[in-house]
Design an enzyme around this catalytic site. Structure first.
Site, mmCIF file in Angstrom:
data_model
loop_
_atom_site.group_PDB
_atom_site.id
_atom_site.type_symbol
_atom_site.label_atom_id
_atom_site.label_comp_id
_atom_site.label_asym_id
_atom_site.label_seq_id
_atom_site.Cartn_x
_atom_site.Cartn_y
_atom_site.Cartn_z
ATOM 1 N N GLU A 204 -3.548 7.561 -3.945
ATOM 2 C CA GLU A 204 -3.322 6.279 -3.286
ATOM 3 C C GLU A 204 -3.221 5.148 -4.308
ATOM 4 O O GLU A 204 -3.939 5.152 -5.306
ATOM 5 C CB GLU A 204 -4.524 6.035 -2.366
ATOM 6 C CG GLU A 204 -4.499 4.762 -1.593
ATOM 7 C CD GLU A 204 -5.812 4.580 -0.826
ATOM 8 O OE1 GLU A 204 -6.015 5.292 0.179
ATOM 9 O OE2 GLU A 204 -6.615 3.743 -1.245
ATOM 10 N N TYR B 157 0.864 -1.182 0.000
ATOM 11 C CA TYR B 157 0.000 0.000 0.000
ATOM 12 C C TYR B 157 0.900 1.232 0.000
ATOM 13 O O TYR B 157 1.864 1.309 0.780
ATOM 14 C CB TYR B 157 -0.889 0.015 1.261
ATOM 15 C CG TYR B 157 -1.587 1.342 1.439
ATOM 16 C CD1 TYR B 157 -2.836 1.572 0.883
ATOM 17 C CD2 TYR B 157 -0.965 2.383 2.141
ATOM 18 C CE1 TYR B 157 -3.453 2.803 1.004
ATOM 19 C CE2 TYR B 157 -1.576 3.621 2.274
ATOM 20 C CZ TYR B 157 -2.818 3.824 1.702
ATOM 21 O OH TYR B 157 -3.417 5.041 1.812
#
Ligand code: GDP
Ligand code: MN
Length: 381
Positions: free
Chosen positions: A189, A101
């Site tokens: 993101e 991530y």
């Protein structure tokens, strides 16, 4: 404004981030053509604003025409957590050994942007944040200086990313930070950043939210807005310049001022009803604006009644009342009952001129909300 994955990936690729070859498709034939030109295996991914598409059946891998056709048939038109899928991204499938991530957002508690990396990518990062916050490495950024390269490296190191891909992952983080800052984004993101067996680093998903109030500074991003709007009503709201959020209930709500509208939502709930929307028409409520607001609310087929909560300030109550009268004059018969509550400057003058043949007028907000809830078939206490 939240961009779709395919739009965010275009922006990310433009900024130099590695993304898989991809094409947008709206029909099974287009999926097959895209898969043909990209080459199998491909991933077929629903383009709707919901997280966890993988688990919900919105992402399928295909290794052949037959599988691609099957994937297209099952995903196109499906209902994914309340959204109908009308577009998919067809993408070169990534053969990965690791999912990370990487993201940037605003940490309101600290009053600073925060750059984050985690080795536990691919899954719901909010869950990771809740259950094992230590699994997410964080670097707060002084916006005057931006994300220093050493900070990006430290975040990657702290997250336990393997050495041979560390500098590539740090590069992804730095680019996401620059994009965040340059685009007035609320979040940038990638979850997951995939690491392949050849130790390549690829951005397999992309999330980007832009601050609506800064969109005027980014005409290129603003151009994506229409395609990003999830439904016709959101697109309409953009066009009219309203702050609008569609909700799941059947009591339509129109007010002037965000606080006033929020209060109305709460009261509808309090009296046993369910709000259909948040709609702030802002200052000045000329007939055209009111008519546009009514058009929005009446276009929502869930709406069974409408409550107007108006507070006269600089915009006088009688002007708003005139606006409402003019706006409803275009209907022979109102499609749904409307209840109006008017307070503040020139409220009395306003109440006097409101067309009570067509509208229910209530003196108190509580009364207006209760009546609207009753009209909508809800309870009211
Ligand atoms: P989200 O669930 O909506 O966030 O969608 P993502 O794009 O993050 O994909 C979710 C999951 O689907 C990933 O974590 C992978 O496990 C899987 N997935 C997505 N794209 C690919 C791909 O190209 N190849 C493979 N093998 N799996 C993929
Ligand atoms: Mn994802």
């Amino acid at each position: 404004m939240r961009l779709h994955e395919y739009q965010a990936k275009e922006v990310f690729a433009e900024a130099g981030l590695p993304t898989p070859d991809a094409e947008l498709a709206e029909s099974t034939d287009e999926v097959l053509a895209a898969a043909e030109s990209i080459g199998y295996p491909v991933a077929v991914k629903a383009q709707v604003h919901v997280g966890g598409r993988g688990k919900a059946g919105g992402i399928e891998l295909a290794e052949s025409d037959d599988e691609a056709r099957e994937a297209a048939d099952s995903i196109l038109g499906m209902d994914l957590k309340g959204y109908t899928v009308d577009r998919v991204l067809v993408e070169a499938a990534v053969d990965f050994v690791d999912e990370l991530y990487v993201g940037v957002t605003m940490d309101r508690g600290e009053g600073k942007p925060v750059a984050m990396v985690s080795s536990e990518g691919g899954v719901n990062i909010e869950e990771v944040a809740e259950e094992s916050p230590e699994a997410i490495a964080r670097e707060h950024v002084d916006p005057a200086f931006g994300l220093h390269p050493y900070q990006a490296r430290r975040a990657v190191y702290d997250a336990g990313v393997e050495d041979d891909v560390a500098s590539d992952v740090a590069g992804v983080l730095s680019t996401l930070y620059d994009l965040w800052e340059d685009s007035d984004a609320e979040d940038t993101e990638v979850n997951p950043v995939m690491v392949t067996s050849d130790r390549e680093v690829i951005c397999a998903d992309a999330v980007m939210n832009i601050d609506d109030d800064a969109l005027f500074r980014h005409p290129d991003l603003a151009e994506m807005e229409e395609a990003a709007a999830e439904d016709d009503l959101e697109a309409k709201a953009n066009e009219y310049g309203f702050d609008y959020v569609r909700l799941e209930g059947n009591v339509g709500i129109i007010g002037n001022g965000a606080g006033l509208v929020m209060t109305t939502l709460d009261l509808v709930d309090y009296y046993g009803g369910a709000p259909a929307n948040f709609l702030d028409i802002g200052g000045g409520a000329k007939a055209e604006r009111v008519a546009n607001a009514l058009d929005m609310v009446f276009s929502d087929e869930n709406v069974d009644s409408v409550v107007f909560n108006i507070f006269g300030g600089i915009t006088r109550g009688d002007e708003v009342a005139q606006g409402i009268n003019d706006a409803i004059a275009q209907f022979d018969e109102l499609p749904k009952p409307i209840v109006v509550r008017l307070a503040g400057t020139n409220a009395e003058e306003g109440m006097e001129i409101l067309n009570t043949d067509a509208l229910d007028v209530e003196e108190t907000l509580e009364g207006a909300v209760q009546k609207a809830v009753e009209h909508a078939g809800g309870e009211s206490r």
